[in-house]
Design an enzyme around this catalytic site. Structure first.
Site, PDB file in Angstrom:
ATOM      1  N   HIS A  41       0.855  -1.195   0.000  1.00  0.00           N
ATOM      2  CA  HIS A  41       0.000   0.000   0.000  1.00  0.00           C
ATOM      3  C   HIS A  41       0.886   1.238   0.000  1.00  0.00           C
ATOM      4  O   HIS A  41       1.696   1.434   0.902  1.00  0.00           O
ATOM      5  CB  HIS A  41      -0.929  -0.008   1.218  1.00  0.00           C
ATOM      6  CG  HIS A  41      -1.899  -1.152   1.199  1.00  0.00           C
ATOM      7  ND1 HIS A  41      -2.801  -1.398   2.193  1.00  0.00           N
ATOM      8  CD2 HIS A  41      -2.112  -2.121   0.268  1.00  0.00           C
ATOM      9  CE1 HIS A  41      -3.527  -2.455   1.878  1.00  0.00           C
ATOM     10  NE2 HIS A  41      -3.125  -2.927   0.719  1.00  0.00           N
ATOM     11  N   THR A  42       0.714   2.066  -1.038  1.00  0.00           N
ATOM     12  CA  THR A  42       1.601   3.206  -1.243  1.00  0.00           C
ATOM     13  C   THR A  42       0.951   4.512  -0.817  1.00  0.00           C
ATOM     14  O   THR A  42      -0.200   4.777  -1.160  1.00  0.00           O
ATOM     15  CB  THR A  42       1.966   3.307  -2.742  1.00  0.00           C
ATOM     16  OG1 THR A  42       2.291   1.997  -3.203  1.00  0.00           O
ATOM     17  CG2 THR A  42       3.132   4.245  -2.969  1.00  0.00           C
ATOM     18  N   GLN A 225      -5.690  -6.429  -0.787  1.00  0.00           N
ATOM     19  CA  GLN A 225      -6.078  -7.114  -2.027  1.00  0.00           C
ATOM     20  C   GLN A 225      -7.367  -6.490  -2.578  1.00  0.00           C
ATOM     21  O   GLN A 225      -7.602  -5.314  -2.360  1.00  0.00           O
ATOM     22  CB  GLN A 225      -6.238  -8.639  -1.804  1.00  0.00           C
ATOM     23  CG  GLN A 225      -4.913  -9.369  -1.604  1.00  0.00           C
ATOM     24  CD  GLN A 225      -4.336  -9.224  -0.214  1.00  0.00           C
ATOM     25  OE1 GLN A 225      -4.985  -9.521   0.764  1.00  0.00           O
ATOM     26  NE2 GLN A 225      -3.093  -8.781  -0.114  1.00  0.00           N
ATOM     27  N   THR A 240      -6.268 -14.854  -3.823  1.00  0.00           N
ATOM     28  CA  THR A 240      -5.426 -14.986  -2.636  1.00  0.00           C
ATOM     29  C   THR A 240      -6.140 -15.919  -1.661  1.00  0.00           C
ATOM     30  O   THR A 240      -7.212 -16.438  -1.966  1.00  0.00           O
ATOM     31  CB  THR A 240      -5.106 -13.607  -2.028  1.00  0.00           C
ATOM     32  OG1 THR A 240      -4.068 -13.773  -1.041  1.00  0.00           O
ATOM     33  CG2 THR A 240      -6.324 -12.936  -1.409  1.00  0.00           C
ATOM     34  N   GLY A 303       7.292  -5.804  -7.631  1.00  0.00           N
ATOM     35  CA  GLY A 303       7.893  -5.064  -8.749  1.00  0.00           C
ATOM     36  C   GLY A 303       7.469  -5.593 -10.112  1.00  0.00           C
ATOM     37  O   GLY A 303       7.950  -5.140 -11.143  1.00  0.00           O
ATOM     38  N   ARG A 305       5.358  -6.174 -13.525  1.00  0.00           N
ATOM     39  CA  ARG A 305       4.555  -5.319 -14.381  1.00  0.00           C
ATOM     40  C   ARG A 305       3.085  -5.728 -14.246  1.00  0.00           C
ATOM     41  O   ARG A 305       2.759  -6.918 -14.328  1.00  0.00           O
ATOM     42  CB  ARG A 305       5.037  -5.568 -15.823  1.00  0.00           C
ATOM     43  CG  ARG A 305       4.567  -4.589 -16.863  1.00  0.00           C
ATOM     44  CD  ARG A 305       5.138  -5.054 -18.210  1.00  0.00           C
ATOM     45  NE  ARG A 305       4.350  -4.498 -19.290  1.00  0.00           N
ATOM     46  CZ  ARG A 305       4.681  -3.408 -19.961  1.00  0.00           C
ATOM     47  NH1 ARG A 305       5.803  -2.789 -19.709  1.00  0.00           N
ATOM     48  NH2 ARG A 305       3.903  -2.935 -20.919  1.00  0.00           N
ATOM     49  N   LEU A 333      -7.643   8.767 -11.933  1.00  0.00           N
ATOM     50  CA  LEU A 333      -8.361   9.326 -13.078  1.00  0.00           C
ATOM     51  C   LEU A 333      -7.379  10.059 -13.996  1.00  0.00           C
ATOM     52  O   LEU A 333      -7.530  10.060 -15.219  1.00  0.00           O
ATOM     53  CB  LEU A 333      -9.450  10.292 -12.576  1.00  0.00           C
ATOM     54  CG  LEU A 333     -10.414  10.812 -13.631  1.00  0.00           C
ATOM     55  CD1 LEU A 333     -11.270   9.677 -14.202  1.00  0.00           C
ATOM     56  CD2 LEU A 333     -11.335  11.897 -13.059  1.00  0.00           C
ATOM     57  N   SER A 414      -9.598  10.697  -6.914  1.00  0.00           N
ATOM     58  CA  SER A 414      -8.163  10.936  -6.758  1.00  0.00           C
ATOM     59  C   SER A 414      -7.559  11.245  -8.123  1.00  0.00           C
ATOM     60  O   SER A 414      -7.781  10.521  -9.091  1.00  0.00           O
ATOM     61  CB  SER A 414      -7.520   9.696  -6.138  1.00  0.00           C
ATOM     62  OG  SER A 414      -6.130   9.847  -6.088  1.00  0.00           O
TER      63      SER A 414
END
Ligand code: GDP
Ligand code: IMO
Ligand code: MG
Length: 433
Positions: A41-42, A225, A240, A303, A305, A333, A414
């Protein structure tokens, strides 16, 4: 003041970290209730990026309490690393700020070993797990052989469990998966060493939440998730091993359903997926590459893609029902800016028939073709927009179509990764935005 659950409506990486960070401003406690360090989670705050795998995304607010619920599978080494990184960044994480449920299951070295060896053995049929030992740890939980955080407080219990488990795991690793066996003594020593640091954090999370409810505090539940990775409701077996749906917040944190008041579903403005599995709106052309590059769609954990495609409202619609969504937060968006035409999938066509829900059978699903509603794109930079009026008409129409078709009001839009790059329409904690 409503307790709020934040869940992903697609296949993960919808931007839950950013939205949880935003909503934490109005919360007192932030709780994770399922998954483990398969999550990434960034948050981007003050131009600085933080990626959390286990610690709840509310940790950047100094006066909030973060809790790791019983529904998680926790790799203690990863948790300690995350705490150390926070300390390095000047954020102290004493036990007053972070709790680990005594009932949470621990990811052991043999879980990771089994995850890796099993995926390698599956070859082209692999699920594409994150390799963090998530599935094997939940398997042991269901088999009633798991190691729980509370076991770190009882060295003899821990030692016995590891020895007993390894007899079976080593047989499986060596004889079936052709992988190297592990040493019980070395694992026990390592986990006991970590226990010295972790034991002060181990608590009864359910009791803490009960006290918070009594004191009239606001609780934010952070899903990991996404709904279509749910072990029951997702694209099984490409899922998962936990339940990311909102209902799991009760079992995974130890709280009753009457304490959940608002459910926010995060919808990325397009669709992504990491790992294998069906993906009806996947774009294998230059538009997919454009979205992948512009959205920097690389896994925050592995990491890898991420596969990209158009927004799929069949997927989102199923999530509205499965989670009981009260509002939607639309993320990323801004990534769609510059595309001349946009497609939204509004149904599937299978064998000449139109359907509006994802079939459970993967064979049937593989025959589903997306039915698209085409919409005009926009070319203006929207990252500076802070109200809907500041968006181009085409972007507003795109949002309007999502709201209409999903049948759920939008609460947040966002338009960039930063905390401030947000149009707040309705903050569940504060009434209106
Ligand atoms: P999560 O797993 O749901 O928390 O999502 P991830 O952190 O794995 O992936 C979302 C990525 O998109 C992160 O790199 C975020 O910083 C970024 N992000 C979130 N919201 C926005 C947005 O509105 N626009 C852009 N461009 N990036 C965003
Ligand atoms: P966040 O919380 C995206 C995917 C993996 C794989 C499948 C099973 O950041 O949204 P696992 O290691 O859980 O057994 O892998 O689930 N997966 C995720 N995909 N975001 C995640 O978490 C994910 N967690 C697991 O890629 O396909
Ligand atoms: Mg992620």
């Amino acid at each position: 003041m409503p307790n709020t659950v934040v869940v992903g409506t697609q296949w993960g990486d919808e931007g839950k970290g950013k939205v949880v960070d935003l909503l934490t401003a109005g919360a007192d406690l932030v709780v994770r209730f399922q998954g483990g360090n398969n999550a990434g989670h960034t948050l981007v705050v003050g131009g600085k990026q933080f990626i959390f795998h286990i610690v709840p995304s509310g940790i950047l607010y100094e006066d909030k309490k973060c809790l790791v619920g019983n529904g998680l599978v926790v790799d203690p080494e990863v948790l300690l690393e995350e705490m150390d990184k926070l300390t390095e960044a000047g954020i102290d994480v004493p036990p007053e700020r972070l709790s680990l449920s005594e009932k949470a299951h621990l990811i052991m070295d043999y879980h990771r070993a089994v995850d890796h060896a099993r995926e390698a053995a599956k070859g082209k049929d692999k699920i594409g797990t994150t390799g963090r030992g998530i599935g094997p740890c939940y398997e042991d939980k269901a088999a009633r052989t798991g190691v729980r955080a509370v076991d770190l407080t009882e060295p003899e219990t821990l030692k016995d469990k590891i020895e007993t488990n390894l007899k079976e795991k080593n047989f499986y690793l060596e004889k079936f998966l052709n992988a190297a066996p592990l040493d019980a003594g070395a694992i026990t020593d390592r986990y006991l060493q970590m226990a010295e640091r972790l034991v002060p954090y181990i608590t009864d999370v359910s009791m803490e939440l009960a006290l918070a409810v009594k004191a009239g505090k606001n609780i934010l539940f952070e899903g990991a998730q996404g709904t279509h990775l749910d072990i029951d409701h997702g694209t099984y077996p490409f899922v998962t091993s936990s339940n990311p749906v909102a209902g799991a917040a009760c079992a995974g944190a130890g709280i009753g359903p009457n304490q959940l008041h608002h459910v926010v579903g995060i919808v990325k403005a397009y669709t992504t997926r990491v790992g294998a599995g069906p993906f009806v709106t996947e774009l294998l052309d230059e538009t997919g590459d454009y979205i992948q590059e512009k959205g920097a769609e690389f896994g925050a954990t592995t990491g890898r893609r991420r596969r990209c495609g158009w927004l799929d409202l069949v997927v989102v619609g199923d999530s509205v029902r499965l989670n009981g969504l009260d509002s939607l937060a639309i993320t990323k968006l801004d990534v769609l800016t510059g595309l001349e035409k946009l497609n939204i999938c509004v149904g599937y066509e299978i064998d000449g028939e139109r359907i509006s829900h994802r079939p459970a059978s993967l064979k049937r699903l593989s025959r589903c073709k997306p039915v698209y509603k085409e919409m005009p794109g926009w070319s203006e930079d929207i990252t500076g927009a802070r109200t809907p009026e500041q968006l181009p008409a085409a972007a507003r129409d795109y949002l309007g179509a999502i709201e209409d078709i999903a049948g759920v009001p939008l609460s947040i839009v966002s338009v960039g990764a930063g905390r401030e790059e947000t149009i707040m329409l309705r903050d569940p904690f504060r009434g209106s935005g």
